[in-house]
Design an enzyme around this catalytic site. Structure first.
Site, short mmCIF file in Angstrom:
data_model
loop_
_atom_site.label_atom_id
_atom_site.label_comp_id
_atom_site.label_asym_id
_atom_site.label_seq_id
_atom_site.Cartn_x
_atom_site.Cartn_y
_atom_site.Cartn_z
CB SER A 40 33.42 43.18 47.33
OG SER A 40 33.53 43.35 45.95
CE LYS A 80 36.84 41.67 44.32
NZ LYS A 80 35.87 41.82 45.38
#
Length: 173
Positions: A40, A80
């Site tokens: 990701s 993230k």
């Protein structure tokens, strides 16, 4: 064993004890490591890379847009990028990211990742919360689709370095 040998032995043990204590303090309060799981954050961070993160930074400063952070949830930790700060309005339209109505430059994204970003929002980020996304937008579980808004106390640090594999060693950005 001579007195000199005993003295040298004790000095050596003392040095090891100090080193272990210092490493424990640094690991507990200042820096720690985490392993990137999944794709990701491609291309910025790769699956399996080990990153060192700064645990103390957010005690003396606030998270900023663009920071790559470690988010601790009960079941799993996530890596993230912060996109929206408390009070921001976040929107993705025509593969472009807008924060507070201003188009954001995302130099860290590949063209493919930017073009794979689907329309989203606009959403307002509540006080005390953050909006995060992975850099590989088409497959990232993030604030858009599963993680929701991130509480400030869930952010446990900012990534600083890739430390493994050694040929990938360098600063994160």
């Amino acid at each position: 064993m001579s007195e000199q040998s005993k003295s040298e032995w004790l000095e050596w043990l003392k040095a090891i004890a100090v080193a272990i204590t210092l490493a424990f303090i640094l690991r507990t309060f200042f820096f720690a490591t985490s392993i990137v799981e999944g794709a990701s954050m491609d291309p910025t961070l790769q699956n399996g890379e080990r990153v060192m993160f700064n645990k103390i930074i957010y005690y003396i400063d606030e998270p900023e847009r663009g920071d790559i952070v470690i988010i601790e949830r009960p079941v799993k930790s996530y890596v993230k990028r912060i996109i929206g700060l408390p009070g921001d309005t976040v929107e993705i339209r025509d593969h472009e990211l807008y924060v507070n109505g201003e188009k954001e430059t995302q130099e860290y994204l590949s063209e493919d990742a930017a073009s794979a970003t689907r329309d989203y929002g606009p959403v307002d980020v509540p006080d005390g919360k953050y909006f995060v996304m992975g850099d590989n937008r088409s497959i990232s579980k993030d604030s858009r689709n599963g993680l929701g808004f991130i509480e400030e106390d869930e952010i446990i640090g900012r990534t600083e370095l890739v430390i493994y594999p050694f040929n990938e060693w360098g600063l994160t950005n």
